[in-house]
Design a protein around this motif. Structure first.
Motif, PDB file in Angstrom:
ATOM      1  N   ALA A 146      -6.821  82.343  98.168  1.00  0.00           N
ATOM      2  CA  ALA A 146      -8.241  82.102  97.869  1.00  0.00           C
ATOM      3  C   ALA A 146      -8.567  82.526  96.441  1.00  0.00           C
ATOM      4  CB  ALA A 146      -9.122  82.856  98.868  1.00  0.00           C
ATOM      5  N   GLU A 147      -8.015  83.666  96.039  1.00  0.00           N
ATOM      6  CA  GLU A 147      -8.258  84.172  94.682  1.00  0.00           C
ATOM      7  C   GLU A 147      -7.611  83.270  93.626  1.00  0.00           C
ATOM      8  OE1 GLU A 147      -9.612  86.331  91.643  1.00  0.00           O
ATOM      9  OE2 GLU A 147     -10.185  86.666  93.746  1.00  0.00           O
ATOM     10  N   LYS A 148      -6.372  82.871  93.865  1.00  0.00           N
ATOM     11  CA  LYS A 148      -5.642  82.052  92.877  1.00  0.00           C
ATOM     12  C   LYS A 148      -6.287  80.675  92.685  1.00  0.00           C
ATOM     13  CE  LYS A 148      -2.127  84.751  91.845  1.00  0.00           C
ATOM     14  NZ  LYS A 148      -1.779  85.168  90.463  1.00  0.00           N
ATOM     15  N   HIS A 149      -6.818  80.105  93.776  1.00  0.00           N
ATOM     16  CA  HIS A 149      -7.388  78.743  93.688  1.00  0.00           C
ATOM     17  C   HIS A 149      -8.911  78.779  93.521  1.00  0.00           C
ATOM     18  CE1 HIS A 149      -3.707  76.462  94.818  1.00  0.00           C
ATOM     19  NE2 HIS A 149      -3.465  77.414  95.704  1.00  0.00           N
ATOM     20  N   VAL A 150      -9.452  79.968  93.190  1.00  0.00           N
ATOM     21  CA  VAL A 150     -10.917  80.148  93.249  1.00  0.00           C
ATOM     22  C   VAL A 150     -11.697  79.131  92.423  1.00  0.00           C
ATOM     23  CG1 VAL A 150     -10.989  81.910  91.404  1.00  0.00           C
ATOM     24  CG2 VAL A 150     -12.763  81.888  93.166  1.00  0.00           C
ATOM     25  N   HIS A 151     -11.135  78.682  91.307  1.00  0.00           N
ATOM     26  CA  HIS A 151     -11.897  77.757  90.449  1.00  0.00           C
ATOM     27  C   HIS A 151     -11.579  76.285  90.726  1.00  0.00           C
ATOM     28  CE1 HIS A 151     -13.498  81.120  88.363  1.00  0.00           C
ATOM     29  NE2 HIS A 151     -12.312  81.534  87.964  1.00  0.00           N
ATOM     30  N   GLN A 152     -10.769  76.022  91.778  1.00  0.00           N
ATOM     31  CA  GLN A 152     -10.374  74.632  92.048  1.00  0.00           C
ATOM     32  C   GLN A 152     -11.120  74.056  93.247  1.00  0.00           C
ATOM     33  OE1 GLN A 152      -6.132  75.052  92.485  1.00  0.00           O
ATOM     34  NE2 GLN A 152      -5.874  75.650  90.350  1.00  0.00           N
ATOM     35  N   ARG A 153     -11.306  72.750  93.160  1.00  0.00           N
ATOM     36  CA  ARG A 153     -11.942  72.006  94.255  1.00  0.00           C
ATOM     37  C   ARG A 153     -11.038  70.853  94.643  1.00  0.00           C
ATOM     38  NH1 ARG A 153     -16.979  73.566  96.568  1.00  0.00           N
ATOM     39  NH2 ARG A 153     -17.354  75.476  95.433  1.00  0.00           N
ATOM     40  N   HIS A 179       1.182  77.258  99.688  1.00  0.00           N
ATOM     41  CA  HIS A 179       2.091  76.177  99.288  1.00  0.00           C
ATOM     42  C   HIS A 179       1.758  75.519  97.952  1.00  0.00           C
ATOM     43  CE1 HIS A 179      -0.897  73.376 101.084  1.00  0.00           C
ATOM     44  NE2 HIS A 179      -0.370  72.484 100.283  1.00  0.00           N
ATOM     45  N   ASP A 180       0.515  75.636  97.490  1.00  0.00           N
ATOM     46  CA  ASP A 180       0.158  74.991  96.215  1.00  0.00           C
ATOM     47  C   ASP A 180       0.030  75.987  95.056  1.00  0.00           C
ATOM     48  OD1 ASP A 180       0.125  72.217  96.747  1.00  0.00           O
ATOM     49  OD2 ASP A 180      -1.847  72.334  97.709  1.00  0.00           O
ATOM     50  N   VAL A 181       0.334  77.275  95.256  1.00  0.00           N
ATOM     51  CA  VAL A 181       0.085  78.242  94.158  1.00  0.00           C
ATOM     52  C   VAL A 181       1.039  78.082  92.982  1.00  0.00           C
ATOM     53  CG1 VAL A 181      -1.183  80.118  95.329  1.00  0.00           C
ATOM     54  CG2 VAL A 181       1.320  80.180  95.239  1.00  0.00           C
ATOM     55  N   LEU A 198       5.497  85.837  93.906  1.00  0.00           N
ATOM     56  CA  LEU A 198       5.472  85.588  95.361  1.00  0.00           C
ATOM     57  C   LEU A 198       6.511  86.452  96.084  1.00  0.00           C
ATOM     58  CD1 LEU A 198       5.080  81.713  95.857  1.00  0.00           C
ATOM     59  CD2 LEU A 198       3.363  83.512  96.168  1.00  0.00           C
ATOM     60  N   ALA A 199       7.710  86.529  95.512  1.00  0.00           N
ATOM     61  CA  ALA A 199       8.769  87.315  96.151  1.00  0.00           C
ATOM     62  C   ALA A 199       8.376  88.795  96.201  1.00  0.00           C
ATOM     63  CB  ALA A 199      10.079  87.129  95.406  1.00  0.00           C
ATOM     64  N   ALA A 200       7.752  89.294  95.114  1.00  0.00           N
ATOM     65  CA  ALA A 200       7.383  90.714  95.052  1.00  0.00           C
ATOM     66  C   ALA A 200       6.180  91.022  95.948  1.00  0.00           C
ATOM     67  CB  ALA A 200       7.081  91.106  93.607  1.00  0.00           C
ATOM     68  N   THR A 201       5.214  90.115  95.985  1.00  0.00           N
ATOM     69  CA  THR A 201       3.991  90.362  96.761  1.00  0.00           C
ATOM     70  C   THR A 201       4.209  90.122  98.249  1.00  0.00           C
ATOM     71  OG1 THR A 201       2.766  89.516  94.858  1.00  0.00           O
ATOM     72  CG2 THR A 201       1.516  89.817  96.894  1.00  0.00           C
ATOM     73  N   PHE A 202       5.074  89.134  98.571  1.00  0.00           N
ATOM     74  CA  PHE A 202       5.321  88.777  99.972  1.00  0.00           C
ATOM     75  C   PHE A 202       6.794  89.045 100.298  1.00  0.00           C
ATOM     76  CE2 PHE A 202       1.643  86.469  98.443  1.00  0.00           C
ATOM     77  CZ  PHE A 202       0.697  86.884  99.354  1.00  0.00           C
ATOM     78  N   ASN A 203       7.612  88.031 100.275  1.00  0.00           N
ATOM     79  CA  ASN A 203       9.058  88.256 100.488  1.00  0.00           C
ATOM     80  C   ASN A 203       9.835  87.042  99.985  1.00  0.00           C
ATOM     81  OD1 ASN A 203       9.215  86.285 102.686  1.00  0.00           O
ATOM     82  ND2 ASN A 203       8.103  87.818 103.914  1.00  0.00           N
ATOM     83  N   VAL A 227       7.942  78.181  99.418  1.00  0.00           N
ATOM     84  CA  VAL A 227       6.937  77.598  98.512  1.00  0.00           C
ATOM     85  C   VAL A 227       7.643  76.872  97.362  1.00  0.00           C
ATOM     86  CG1 VAL A 227       4.971  78.068  97.004  1.00  0.00           C
ATOM     87  CG2 VAL A 227       5.180  79.291  99.175  1.00  0.00           C
ATOM     88  N   SER A 228       8.719  77.455  96.855  1.00  0.00           N
ATOM     89  CA  SER A 228       9.476  76.791  95.775  1.00  0.00           C
ATOM     90  C   SER A 228      10.002  75.433  96.235  1.00  0.00           C
ATOM     91  CB  SER A 228      10.671  77.639  95.338  1.00  0.00           C
ATOM     92  OG  SER A 228      10.226  78.836  94.779  1.00  0.00           O
TER      93      SER A 228
END
Ligand code: NDP
Ligand code: ZN
Length: 178
Positions: free
Chosen positions: A15-22, A60-62, A73-78, A85-86
């Motif tokens: 939500a934060e990463k895509h905050v400015h997208q529609r 999936h779109d970040v 992504l690897a550091a924040t999640f796994n 996602v890659s």
């Protein structure tokens, strides 16, 4: 990581990463609506048993549409989520037309879980196309988009029949709406 923590962290992160997208639809829906739909389709498909895949649905779109890196992504999640996602991320150095062609060519070689994620993504996009099509797309262009979606999905079949049915229903509805 506890699964509730993992999924809520993924949702907040996306939500934060895509905050400015529609979305591109006439109603310009918040981007996160699409992510929530993809993740929920996956959650139903796996009967709630693959939290990493559902988190990858949220994320999936970040890599494609934000400044996020695979390492982040690897550091924040796994590593599993970063790899998933890659696998569903286009090579943005290529021209649009070539990227679309590569999706068709590479679909059959994806791992089973990446195929499921791509099926859920294409299903959500065709539902959007029917419910809220981009205002500036001609009928021909919408038709082209449905055809291309079917071509990609041809290479994703054989893994999850229920997700395939969701896609087929969305494609049929999108065509009827044209
Ligand atoms: P795309 O065709 O790539 O746009 C579709 C993508 O936008 C979807 O895959 C989805 O991706 C996202 N999306 C966001 N909102 C919606 C929505 N409401 N409905 C469906 N999809 C949505 O568009 P581009 O603007 O990038 O267009 C470039 C491509 O279009 C080129 O390949 C070009 O050749 C082609 N084109 C075709 C024309 C024709 O008449 N056939 C005319 C002009 C261009 P995600 O899930 O990743 O967000
Ligand atoms: Zn998507």
């Amino acid at each position: 990581m506890d699964e509730v923590l993992l999924l809520t962290r993924a949702f907040a992160f996306a939500a934060e990463k895509h905050v400015h997208q529609r979305r591109k639809g006439a109603n310009a829906e918040p981007y996160v609506n699409h992510l929530a739909e993809v993740a929920h389709l996956l959650a139903v498909a796996v009967h709630g048993r693959d939290a990493n895949l559902v988190a990858a649905g949220l994320l999936h779109d970040v890599l494609e549409d934000t400044q996020t890196t695979r390492d982040e992504l690897a550091a924040t999640f796994n590593e599993d989520i970063a790899a998933l996602v890659s696998e569903v991320t286009d090579d943005k150095s290529l021209p649009k037309q070539e990227r679309k062609r590569q999706q068709v060519v590479h679909a059959p070689g994806k791992t089973d879980r990446a195929k499921m994620l791509k099926l859920a993504d294409k299903t959500s996009n065709l539902r959007d196309l029917a419910a809220s099509p981009p205002a500036d797309w001609s009928t021909e262009r919408r038709l082209d988009y449905v055809r291309w979606g079917r071509d990609v999905v041809a290479g994703l079949r054989g893994v999850h029949p229920w997700l395939e049915t969701q896609f087929d229903d969305a494609a049929a509805t999108a065509e009827r709406a044209l």
